[in-house]
Scaffold this motif. Structure first.
Motif, short mmCIF file in Angstrom:
data_model
loop_
_atom_site.label_atom_id
_atom_site.label_comp_id
_atom_site.label_asym_id
_atom_site.label_seq_id
_atom_site.Cartn_x
_atom_site.Cartn_y
_atom_site.Cartn_z
N UNK A 68 0.88 -1.00 0.06
CA UNK A 68 0.01 -0.19 0.03
C UNK A 68 0.66 1.30 -0.03
N UNK A 69 0.86 2.24 -0.95
CA UNK A 69 1.19 3.31 -1.23
C UNK A 69 0.60 4.49 -0.56
N UNK A 70 0.29 5.05 0.64
CA UNK A 70 -0.38 6.06 0.92
C UNK A 70 -0.04 7.22 0.33
N UNK A 71 -1.06 8.27 0.02
CA UNK A 71 -0.94 9.37 -0.62
C UNK A 71 -0.67 10.49 0.60
N UNK A 72 0.35 11.20 0.38
CA UNK A 72 0.67 12.04 1.88
C UNK A 72 0.52 13.35 1.49
N UNK A 73 -0.39 13.79 2.73
CA UNK A 73 -0.60 15.55 2.51
C UNK A 73 0.22 15.87 3.95
N UNK A 74 1.44 16.41 3.60
CA UNK A 74 2.11 16.89 4.70
C UNK A 74 1.38 18.04 5.74
N UNK A 75 0.41 18.78 5.53
CA UNK A 75 -0.22 19.51 6.12
C UNK A 75 -1.24 18.62 7.08
N UNK A 76 -1.54 17.67 6.76
CA UNK A 76 -2.70 16.67 7.56
C UNK A 76 -2.11 16.18 8.95
N UNK A 77 -2.09 16.99 9.92
CA UNK A 77 -1.18 16.82 11.02
C UNK A 77 -2.41 16.58 11.98
N UNK A 78 -2.09 16.35 13.43
CA UNK A 78 -3.10 16.38 14.50
C UNK A 78 -3.48 17.45 14.98
N UNK A 79 -2.76 18.57 15.19
CA UNK A 79 -3.20 19.78 15.94
C UNK A 79 -3.95 20.62 14.89
N UNK A 80 -4.91 21.25 15.47
CA UNK A 80 -5.66 22.16 14.71
C UNK A 80 -4.93 23.46 14.35
N UNK A 81 -4.82 23.93 13.20
CA UNK A 81 -4.10 24.84 12.56
C UNK A 81 -4.66 25.61 11.44
N UNK A 82 -5.44 26.74 11.45
CA UNK A 82 -6.39 27.33 10.32
C UNK A 82 -5.69 27.29 8.98
N UNK A 83 -4.26 27.78 9.02
CA UNK A 83 -3.86 27.94 7.56
C UNK A 83 -3.65 26.40 6.73
N UNK A 84 -2.96 25.44 7.87
CA UNK A 84 -2.42 24.13 7.31
C UNK A 84 -3.93 23.36 7.20
N UNK A 85 -4.88 23.53 7.81
CA UNK A 85 -6.01 22.77 7.66
C UNK A 85 -6.76 23.40 6.15
#
Length: 395
Positions: free
Chosen positions: A64-81
């Motif tokens: 399985x080769x996941x599609x990586x979205x670097x901005x998809x992290x755990x913490x809430x961050x308006x710009x990254x979200x």
């Protein structure tokens, strides 16, 4: 509605990151199991955070080769979200999935909003637990609750891994009506644990743990919600009854340094071993006399299922979905949360009483939490939701 009768059902599965824990195992097994000719699955995730164990190797082992979205992290961050939302929307418009299935809180928020904007026919979210108790301050918890209620309205179905979790989310937190929740228990590859002989000795030898010691272990991330301080306070009390008892913490995480400092403060350095993250847990469970969960909040811990499948007795705080998993105490002992004396009492009783029929419990785990059953249950639910959506559109 798309016609899926003559082609595979396209599923886009989104999780914040493939860090050590049950959700990473869950999404990997589903992505691997839901393959052509009936399904086409794409796994999307972000990057692992600092001090987190990486379980991406499970996906790699299965091709399985996941599609990586670097901005998809755990913490809430308006710009990254916002960046994540746009990237997910573009991916969905390009792939045209029939189903978007999100896992974990952050991925659930941005993933379901993106799926709604992209007009994906079926939107599903799995709660592997929740972050509405014990994780954040009151203001941030209220924000997460508001987001959960909002995105529940964008969902066709909400999935939990235990009945108690569904009841809690519907009744106590009012995330959505109870009839919008579906319970789909975890599924794991448990046969390797069941087939590993008990008390093999390899794990004890590797970490210089005496073969005659009562070995009590914790397996999982070292983070605040797991309350390792309670585990260590319990250890002090258990050592008063079993002076040769040894305690092992298998895992790592943001609270490791603080936890090691507590070990020293309590004078337990000679009685506690930290192993870090271990990929293969079969030898761990083989040598454990008891697995302990000391958490303040849990979903359905995979470590409990793995331990019981390996024939290891379990003691846990009575939190989240654990009482369901342990059948109210039939499959393992339960203790009040945040109570060192109560947890120690339950552990001492378990170490003194080995007459529980672990073989029957082991068989129950293999029957109830099999990976093939999980895949079949999810495939059935997906087809049901697609059929319901088609029927609604045709009215």
């Amino acid at each position: 509605m798309p016609d899926t009768a003559h082609r595979p059902v396209r599923v886009l599965r989104i999780i914040a990151r493939l860090n050590v824990g049950g959700p990473a195992i869950h999404v990997t097994l589903l992505t691997d199991g839901l393959r052509p000719p009936d399904f086409e699955s794409t796994l999307v995730c972000g990057n692992i955070g600092p001090q987190e164990g990486d379980m991406a190797y499970l996906a790699e082992e299965r091709g399985i080769q996941p599609v990586i979205i670097p901005e998809l992290g755990r913490a809430l961050s308006p710009l990254r979200d916002l960046v994540t939302l746009v990237k997910l929307w573009r991916l969905m418009r390009r792939q045209q999935p029939d189903i978007v299935h999100t896992h974990t809180a952050k991925a659930g928020f941005v993933g379901r909003v993106a799926a709604w904007l992209a007009r994906v026919p079926v939107r599903v979210h799995t709660f592997h637990g929740h972050v509405l108790h014990g994780y954040f301050n009151p203001a941030k918890t209220r924000l997460f609750l508001a987001l959960e209620r909002l995105t529940a309205r964008l969902s066709d179905r909400l999935i939990t891994i235990s009945p108690a979790l569904a009841d809690e989310l519907a009744t106590e937190y009012r995330v959505a009506p109870r009839d919008k929740f579906e319970v789909v228990p975890l599924g794991l590859e448990l046969t390797p644990y069941a087939e590993t002989p008990r008390h093999g000795g390899d794990f004890r030898a590797r970490f210089n743990i005496p073969p005659e010691a009562k070995l009590v272990g914790s397996v999982g991330r070292i983070v605040p919600i797991k309350n390792h301080n309670l585990f260590l306070q319990m250890a002090q009390r258990v050592r008063d009854v079993f002076p040769n008892a040894h305690f092992v913490i298998v895992g790592d995480g943001e609270s490791r340094a603080a936890t090691e400092a507590t070990v020293d403060a309590l004078g337990l350095r000679e009685a506690v071993t930290f192993t870090g993250f271990l990929r293969d847990l079969r030898s761990v469970y083989s040598d454990l006399d008891l697995l302990v969960i000391s958490s303040d909040n849990e979903g359905t811990p995979t470590s409990v299922i793995q331990a019981l499948a390996a024939g290891v007795p379990v003691v846990s705080t009575a939190v989240g979905g654990v009482p369901d998993l342990l059948r109210g105490g039939e499959y393992g002992r339960l203790a009040a949360p945040r109570n060192p004396a109560a947890l120690a009492e339950a552990i001492i009783a378990a170490l003194e009483d080995y007459h529980t029929d672990q073989a029957a419990i082991q068989a129950a785990m293999l029957a109830q939490y099999d990976a093939a059953r999980l895949v079949n249950d999810m495939a059935t639910l997906y087809r049901k939701l697609l059929a319901e959506k088609t029927e609604t559109r045709q009215r």
